[in-house]
Design an enzyme around this catalytic site. Structure first.
Site, PDB file in Angstrom:
ATOM      1  N   HIS A  82      18.227  56.373  61.224  1.00 42.84           N
ATOM      2  CA  HIS A  82      18.418  55.139  61.978  1.00 42.84           C
ATOM      3  C   HIS A  82      17.085  54.444  62.167  1.00 42.84           C
ATOM      4  O   HIS A  82      16.096  55.074  62.509  1.00 42.84           O
ATOM      5  CB  HIS A  82      19.037  55.442  63.339  1.00 42.84           C
ATOM      6  N   ARG A 168      23.216  42.343  74.361  1.00 35.38           N
ATOM      7  CA  ARG A 168      21.738  42.309  74.387  1.00 35.38           C
ATOM      8  C   ARG A 168      21.198  41.349  73.346  1.00 35.38           C
ATOM      9  O   ARG A 168      20.179  40.689  73.558  1.00 35.38           O
ATOM     10  CB  ARG A 168      21.194  43.725  74.130  1.00 35.38           C
ATOM     11  N   SER A 183      20.720  53.214  73.042  1.00 37.21           N
ATOM     12  CA  SER A 183      21.600  52.621  72.031  1.00 37.21           C
ATOM     13  C   SER A 183      21.570  53.466  70.755  1.00 37.21           C
ATOM     14  O   SER A 183      22.610  53.854  70.211  1.00 37.21           O
ATOM     15  CB  SER A 183      21.113  51.190  71.754  1.00 37.21           C
ATOM     16  N   LYS A 187      24.699  56.576  69.676  1.00 37.11           N
ATOM     17  CA  LYS A 187      25.457  56.500  68.412  1.00 37.11           C
ATOM     18  C   LYS A 187      25.255  57.764  67.592  1.00 37.11           C
ATOM     19  O   LYS A 187      26.180  58.289  66.991  1.00 37.11           O
ATOM     20  CB  LYS A 187      24.931  55.331  67.565  1.00 37.11           C
TER      21      LYS A 187
HETATM   22  N1  URA Z   1      18.984  49.804  66.805  1.00 38.15           N
HETATM   23  C1  URA Z   1      19.978  50.141  67.664  1.00 38.15           C
HETATM   24  O1  URA Z   1      20.932  50.805  67.281  1.00 38.15           O
HETATM   25  N2  URA Z   1      19.888  49.746  68.918  1.00 38.15           N
HETATM   26  C2  URA Z   1      18.859  49.036  69.400  1.00 38.15           C
HETATM   27  O2  URA Z   1      18.841  48.729  70.558  1.00 38.15           O
HETATM   28  C3  URA Z   1      17.823  48.674  68.519  1.00 38.15           C
HETATM   29  C4  URA Z   1      17.917  49.073  67.214  1.00 38.15           C
END
Ligand code: URA
Length: 435
Positions: A82, A168, A183, A187
């Site tokens: 990520h 956001r 965030s 996930k």
């Molecule tokens: N990637 C994400 O999944 N969330 C964020 O807040 C910033 C980048």
């Protein structure tokens, strides 16, 4: 409990309890707390920060807002990656098929564009029919049968992040360590991967501007990962100039696919090969970086990475002819360039300016739910450290509207700084945390 009292507490810099965080996230997910209250709370978090305990509680509340996958039933080990968001960062589209082609299952939940940074899911939607909202069951089944999944946030997995992320994006509340860490990690935890490579971007075109802030974000995420029993490493990578050349959804998809054929910018190639290598090390298929890079290079040369991408597109319902023939991807009717006026060396190619200009062309959202224009964007033709001569092409703009094209030209003229002495090329990485 009332949402307004929690907002006031956050505004007044008092730490929230786990019960308060659970209440806020649970009720926002259910639709009982409106966007305007959540926006006020997010702004208070952005301005005042959170303690490590609050960040952990927030992450777990968001992860538990939907299903929690246990991928160990499906595969021995699944890795995920990520990025915290950058300009021209299409890495997942190249790296996920490469790593999966090396035999390591990749199950990934990606996001849409956020602020001036692009999102993998928007880019994938350049392929007609490609489904980005798989159910939990589909996710597990596909990972088991094909060893690769790229899905967006579904109603099942971390739905709280899905809602908050979109909010956001349009309320100026992206640049916050607690909100980014929760965030990303909610996930990752919900999607069940046992090993995760985080790509923490730092610089003008990233949400973290300094190495110090990026290191802090990386450390928070690595420790949340450890607390949840995941193996997590964070690579710190510079984002002062865009990664590779393409910025914009279909343009980036094209560049990512071309890299699977071994063609494309050197910085992007290096980035993809090394992120693949870190994933292969965590997945215990490579013993070190050199071996991981060699495996990823092989998956480019023998075509197995591209074959894996075709398989992914096919199983997720996309029209595979669009990756076979990249000329079919959405194209903007107006293509014009910006040229250098001076002579010297490029000292800056401002990623933020390029990212924001691409949003104004229509590649990103200005309001929640806005439709984006998949075809528009910018090809960056110059890198920091390059020798530049008058009349040299610096940017190629792809637009759908003459007025927006003109504005983009004006903005991009100022996005490159040319100086009269040689400039060193920036490093590809600043370091790795958690190895
Ligand atoms: N990637 C994400 O999944 N969330 C964020 O807040 C910033 C980048």
């Amino acid at each position: 409990m009332r949402a307004v009292d929690i907002i006031i507490k956050q505004r007044d810099k008092e730490a929230l309890s786990k019960a308060e965080i659970d209440y806020l996230i649970g009720n926002y997910t259910l639709g009982n707390i409106p966007d305007y209250q959540m926006s006020a709370w997010a702004m208070a978090v952005l301005l005042n920060g959170m303690t490590d305990q609050e960040i952990t509680d927030l992450t777990l509340a968001m992860a538990h807002s939907g299903d929690m996958l246990d991928l160990s039933q499906a595969v021995k080990i699944a890795v995920d990656k990520h990025s915290t968001g950058g300009v021209g960062d299409k890495t997942t589209l190249t790296v996920a098929p490469l790593v999966a082609a090396c035999g390591l299952p990749v199950g990934k939940m990606s996001g849409r564009g956020l602020g001036f940074s692009g999102g993998t899911i928007d880019k994938l939607e350049s392929i007609p029919g490609f489904q980005v909202d798989l159910s939990t069951q589909q996710f597990i089944q596909q990972l088991k049968n094909h060893g690769i999944v790229l899905t967006g946030q579904s109603a099942d997995l971390a739905p709280a992040d899905g809602k908050l992320y979109a909010l956001r994006d349009v309320t100026g509340t992206v640049q916050s360590i607690p909100l980014i860490a929760s965030s990303v990690m909610s996930k990752k935890i919900a999607a069940g991967a046992q090993a995760i490579v985080l790509d923490v971007k730092v610089g003008q075109g990233a949400f973290m501007r300094t190495l110090e802030e990026a290191t802090q974000l990386a450390n928070v995420m690595v420790s949340i990962g450890k607390l949840s029993g995941r193996q997590v490493i964070a690579v710190l990578s510079p984002m002062d100039q865009p990664l590779g050349s393409a910025v914009g959804n279909a343009l980036e998809l094209k560049e990512a696919v071309e890299m699977l054929h071994g063609v494309g910018p050197e910085d992007y190639r290096y980035h993809c090969l090394h992120l693949s290598a870190y994933m292969l090390i965590l997945g215990k298929l490579a013993k070190d970086i050199d071996e991981g890079v060699a495996m990823a290079e092989r998956a480019i040369q023998d075509g197995s990475g591209f074959a894996k991408l075709r398989e992914l597109v096919t199983i997720q319902g996309g029209d595979v002819s669009y990756v076979d023939d990249l000329e079919k991807l959405p194209k903007a009717p107006l293509v014009e360039s910006v040229y250098a006026e001076g002579e010297g060396w490029a000292a800056m190619v401002d990623a933020k300016e390029v990212g924001e200009t691409s949003v104004t062309l229509g590649a990103g959202r200005e309001q929640k739910g806005d439709r984006i224009d998949l075809a528009v964007g910018i090809m960056v033709k110059v890198k920091v450290g390059d020798r530049v001569s008058p009349g040299q092409e610096l940017f190629e703009i792809h637009a759908n509207d003459p007025r927006k094209l003109q504005l983009a030209k004006e903005r991009l003229k100022c996005a490159v700084k040319i100086v009269n002495r040689p400039v060193e090329k920036p490093p590809y990485f600043h370091g790795v945390i958690g190895m």
